[in-house]
Scaffold this active site. Structure first.
Site, PDB file in Angstrom:
ATOM      1  N   HIS A 108       5.937  -4.626   6.309  1.00 49.35           N
ATOM      2  CA  HIS A 108       6.765  -4.181   5.513  1.00 49.35           C
ATOM      3  C   HIS A 108       7.435  -2.886   6.030  1.00 49.35           C
ATOM      4  O   HIS A 108       8.269  -2.227   5.129  1.00 49.35           O
ATOM      5  CB  HIS A 108       6.000  -3.740   4.355  1.00 49.35           C
ATOM      6  CG  HIS A 108       4.858  -2.644   4.432  1.00 49.35           C
ATOM      7  ND1 HIS A 108       3.684  -3.067   4.754  1.00 49.35           N
ATOM      8  CD2 HIS A 108       4.906  -1.327   4.353  1.00 49.35           C
ATOM      9  CE1 HIS A 108       2.959  -1.867   5.129  1.00 49.35           C
ATOM     10  NE2 HIS A 108       3.642  -0.796   4.832  1.00 49.35           N
TER      11      HIS A 108
ATOM     12  N   PRO B  11       1.368  -5.384  -3.777  1.00 52.20           N
ATOM     13  CA  PRO B  11      -0.065  -4.517  -4.204  1.00 52.20           C
ATOM     14  C   PRO B  11       0.483  -3.335  -5.185  1.00 52.20           C
ATOM     15  O   PRO B  11       1.524  -2.843  -4.733  1.00 52.20           O
ATOM     16  CB  PRO B  11      -0.717  -3.936  -2.754  1.00 52.20           C
ATOM     17  CG  PRO B  11       0.556  -3.866  -1.668  1.00 52.20           C
ATOM     18  CD  PRO B  11       1.651  -4.893  -2.157  1.00 52.20           C
ATOM     19  N   GLY B  12      -0.621  -3.019  -5.861  1.00 56.92           N
ATOM     20  CA  GLY B  12      -0.358  -1.715  -6.591  1.00 56.92           C
ATOM     21  C   GLY B  12      -1.090  -0.779  -5.880  1.00 56.92           C
ATOM     22  O   GLY B  12      -1.291  -0.653  -4.896  1.00 56.92           O
TER      23      GLY B  12
ATOM     24  N   HIS C 252       7.602  -3.577  -1.327  1.00 52.95           N
ATOM     25  CA  HIS C 252       6.192  -3.779  -0.946  1.00 52.95           C
ATOM     26  C   HIS C 252       5.181  -3.535  -1.761  1.00 52.95           C
ATOM     27  O   HIS C 252       4.146  -4.222  -1.771  1.00 52.95           O
ATOM     28  CB  HIS C 252       5.992  -3.140   0.585  1.00 52.95           C
ATOM     29  CG  HIS C 252       4.620  -2.858   0.932  1.00 52.95           C
ATOM     30  ND1 HIS C 252       4.031  -4.052   1.090  1.00 52.95           N
ATOM     31  CD2 HIS C 252       3.740  -1.823   0.922  1.00 52.95           C
ATOM     32  CE1 HIS C 252       2.563  -3.316   1.789  1.00 52.95           C
ATOM     33  NE2 HIS C 252       2.667  -2.275   1.545  1.00 52.95           N
TER      34      HIS C 252
ATOM     35  N   GLY D 214       5.033   2.134  -4.797  1.00 52.88           N
ATOM     36  CA  GLY D 214       5.996   3.098  -4.524  1.00 52.88           C
ATOM     37  C   GLY D 214       5.253   4.465  -5.260  1.00 52.88           C
ATOM     38  O   GLY D 214       4.822   4.598  -6.420  1.00 52.88           O
TER      39      GLY D 214
ATOM     40  N   LYS E  46      -9.909   1.777   1.806  1.00 51.75           N
ATOM     41  CA  LYS E  46      -8.908   2.774   2.484  1.00 51.75           C
ATOM     42  C   LYS E  46      -9.423   3.756   3.263  1.00 51.75           C
ATOM     43  O   LYS E  46     -10.232   4.315   2.991  1.00 51.75           O
ATOM     44  CB  LYS E  46      -8.349   3.368   0.855  1.00 51.75           C
ATOM     45  CG  LYS E  46      -7.065   4.308   1.352  1.00 51.75           C
ATOM     46  CD  LYS E  46      -5.907   3.537   1.561  1.00 51.75           C
ATOM     47  CE  LYS E  46      -4.628   4.257   1.894  1.00 51.75           C
ATOM     48  NZ  LYS E  46      -3.612   3.597   2.219  1.00 51.75           N
TER      49      LYS E  46
END
Length: 153
Positions: free
Chosen positions: A26, A58-59, A82, A85, A152
């Site tokens: 991305h 993705p969110g 992507h 945001g 994450k």
């Protein structure tokens, strides 16, 4: 890195597997041809969304993601966003939100809920549903995935 997906496999309304056939970053530059001209297309925070090409948008940590099929819109150079945001900077999110906010906004999702990821809190991102709706001329939604685990940093 997001991936370019081939055909999703369905079973009883659920996606049971996705066959990955090529990688699709991305943040990259690609040589592509538009209107008879060879161009360098820079995709920063965008995926390729050529006609019939599968992708994932993705969110945030606490929201779902979308499997999409590109519509091949040449006005966007066959691109789509992507992800959701940011609506605020990482520093602004760290100042505004607490770990309690993070736990609340990611309830039902197995993920880190400590101060080290507070800048990734869902409240720092645009609503993914609105982002998807704003690019209906770029992609077709194939499936909405409910997030249950988020890994994450």
């Amino acid at each position: 890195m997001s991936r370019q997906w081939s055909r999703p496999h369905w079973h009883g309304g659920w996606i049971t597997s996705l066959e990955c056939f090529s990688r699709c970053h991305h943040n990259y530059v690609a040589e592509e041809r538009y209107d008879g001209m060879d161009l360098l297309v820079t995709r920063k925070g965008a995926i390729r969304a050529g006609g019939g090409e599968y992708g994932i948008i993705p969110g945030s940590m606490g929201t779902g993601s979308y499997i999409v099929r590109g519509l091949g819109n040449p006005a966007s150079f066959n691109s789509a966003s992507h992800g959701a945001g940011r609506k605020m900077s990482r520093n602004a999110a760290k100042k505004r939100f607490t770990t309690r906010d993070l736990a609340e906004q990611t309830r039902g999702v197995e993920c880190r809920k400590d101060s080290g990821v507070i800048d990734e809190i869902p409240g720092a991102y645009k609503p993914i549903e609105k982002v998807i709706d704003q690019q209906r001329d770029l992609v077709e939604v194939v499936a909405h995935l409910k997030q249950v685990v988020c890994v994450k940093g």
